[in-house]
Design a protein around this motif. Sequence first.
Motif, mmCIF file in Angstrom:
data_model
loop_
_atom_site.group_PDB
_atom_site.id
_atom_site.type_symbol
_atom_site.label_atom_id
_atom_site.label_comp_id
_atom_site.label_asym_id
_atom_site.label_seq_id
_atom_site.Cartn_x
_atom_site.Cartn_y
_atom_site.Cartn_z
ATOM 1 N N HIS A 50 -5.731 3.997 -21.690
ATOM 2 C CA HIS A 50 -6.318 3.090 -20.699
ATOM 3 C C HIS A 50 -6.493 1.684 -21.260
ATOM 4 C CE1 HIS A 50 -7.004 6.147 -17.661
ATOM 5 N NE2 HIS A 50 -7.421 6.950 -18.618
ATOM 6 N N LYS A 54 0.268 -1.558 -18.951
ATOM 7 C CA LYS A 54 0.473 -0.480 -17.972
ATOM 8 C C LYS A 54 -0.475 0.682 -18.274
ATOM 9 C CE LYS A 54 5.241 -1.546 -16.895
ATOM 10 N NZ LYS A 54 6.595 -1.022 -16.736
ATOM 11 N N LYS A 56 -2.918 3.873 -17.741
ATOM 12 C CA LYS A 56 -2.927 5.020 -16.823
ATOM 13 C C LYS A 56 -3.884 4.732 -15.670
ATOM 14 C CE LYS A 56 -0.649 8.182 -19.365
ATOM 15 N NZ LYS A 56 0.355 9.080 -19.068
ATOM 16 N N ALA A 57 -3.460 5.075 -14.460
ATOM 17 C CA ALA A 57 -4.234 4.900 -13.226
ATOM 18 C C ALA A 57 -4.665 3.449 -13.005
ATOM 19 C CB ALA A 57 -5.451 5.813 -13.222
ATOM 20 N N GLY A 58 -3.994 2.514 -13.685
ATOM 21 C CA GLY A 58 -4.361 1.110 -13.529
ATOM 22 C C GLY A 58 -5.750 0.797 -14.050
ATOM 23 N N LEU A 59 -6.258 1.646 -14.933
ATOM 24 C CA LEU A 59 -7.636 1.530 -15.428
ATOM 25 C C LEU A 59 -7.640 1.145 -16.894
ATOM 26 C CD1 LEU A 59 -10.718 1.946 -15.130
ATOM 27 C CD2 LEU A 59 -10.318 4.360 -15.693
ATOM 28 N N GLY A 71 -10.242 0.971 -11.657
ATOM 29 C CA GLY A 71 -8.795 1.117 -11.674
ATOM 30 C C GLY A 71 -8.120 0.522 -10.464
ATOM 31 N N LYS A 72 -6.818 0.429 -10.547
ATOM 32 C CA LYS A 72 -5.973 -0.055 -9.450
ATOM 33 C C LYS A 72 -6.467 -1.379 -8.874
ATOM 34 C CE LYS A 72 -4.370 4.540 -8.450
ATOM 35 N NZ LYS A 72 -4.436 5.699 -7.608
ATOM 36 N N GLY A 73 -6.653 -2.341 -9.783
ATOM 37 C CA GLY A 73 -7.065 -3.671 -9.349
ATOM 38 C C GLY A 73 -8.461 -3.728 -8.763
ATOM 39 N N LYS A 75 -9.849 -1.262 -6.940
ATOM 40 C CA LYS A 75 -9.975 -0.398 -5.759
ATOM 41 C C LYS A 75 -10.663 0.925 -6.092
ATOM 42 C CE LYS A 75 -5.922 -2.297 -3.489
ATOM 43 N NZ LYS A 75 -4.562 -2.036 -3.055
ATOM 44 N N ASP A 76 -10.518 1.388 -7.323
ATOM 45 C CA ASP A 76 -11.106 2.663 -7.736
ATOM 46 C C ASP A 76 -12.228 2.421 -8.741
ATOM 47 O OD1 ASP A 76 -9.321 4.084 -6.170
ATOM 48 O OD2 ASP A 76 -7.940 4.496 -7.818
#
Length: 132
Positions: A50, A54, A56-59, A71-73, A75-76
Amino acid sequence: MMKITALALFGFATVAMAEDAKLPPASTKADVTFATDIKPLFDASCVKCHSGEKPKAGLRLDTLENVLKGGKGGKDKILTAGDSASSPVVKMIAHIGDQDGWMPPAHNRANIGPLTADQVGLVRAWIDQGAK
């Protein structure tokens, strides 16, 4: 129909309460900070997957700002400052719930073991104290 819905909600609440009961208690340590207490833990157990361009999970878990962003910009979200029991990251690192969400995963390439109950408790204390 109302009885079925009420029973379904009761069943869901019962499962959630049972999972919460499995959580290690928050540490009693005062003044837990990301820089002093949590970053070293995340560096050892999380940032291999993490961090970087890149993750994992954008986190990314390499800075306080990235952890709070989620994560994900953004969003999560993975935590709710002041409420560790409802923070997804706590259930993930405590290996509670769906095994696909456990962190670190049970079988990972880096062979990183799960966090201890004391480490999970420290993360809980940090979140409960405001995640600073």
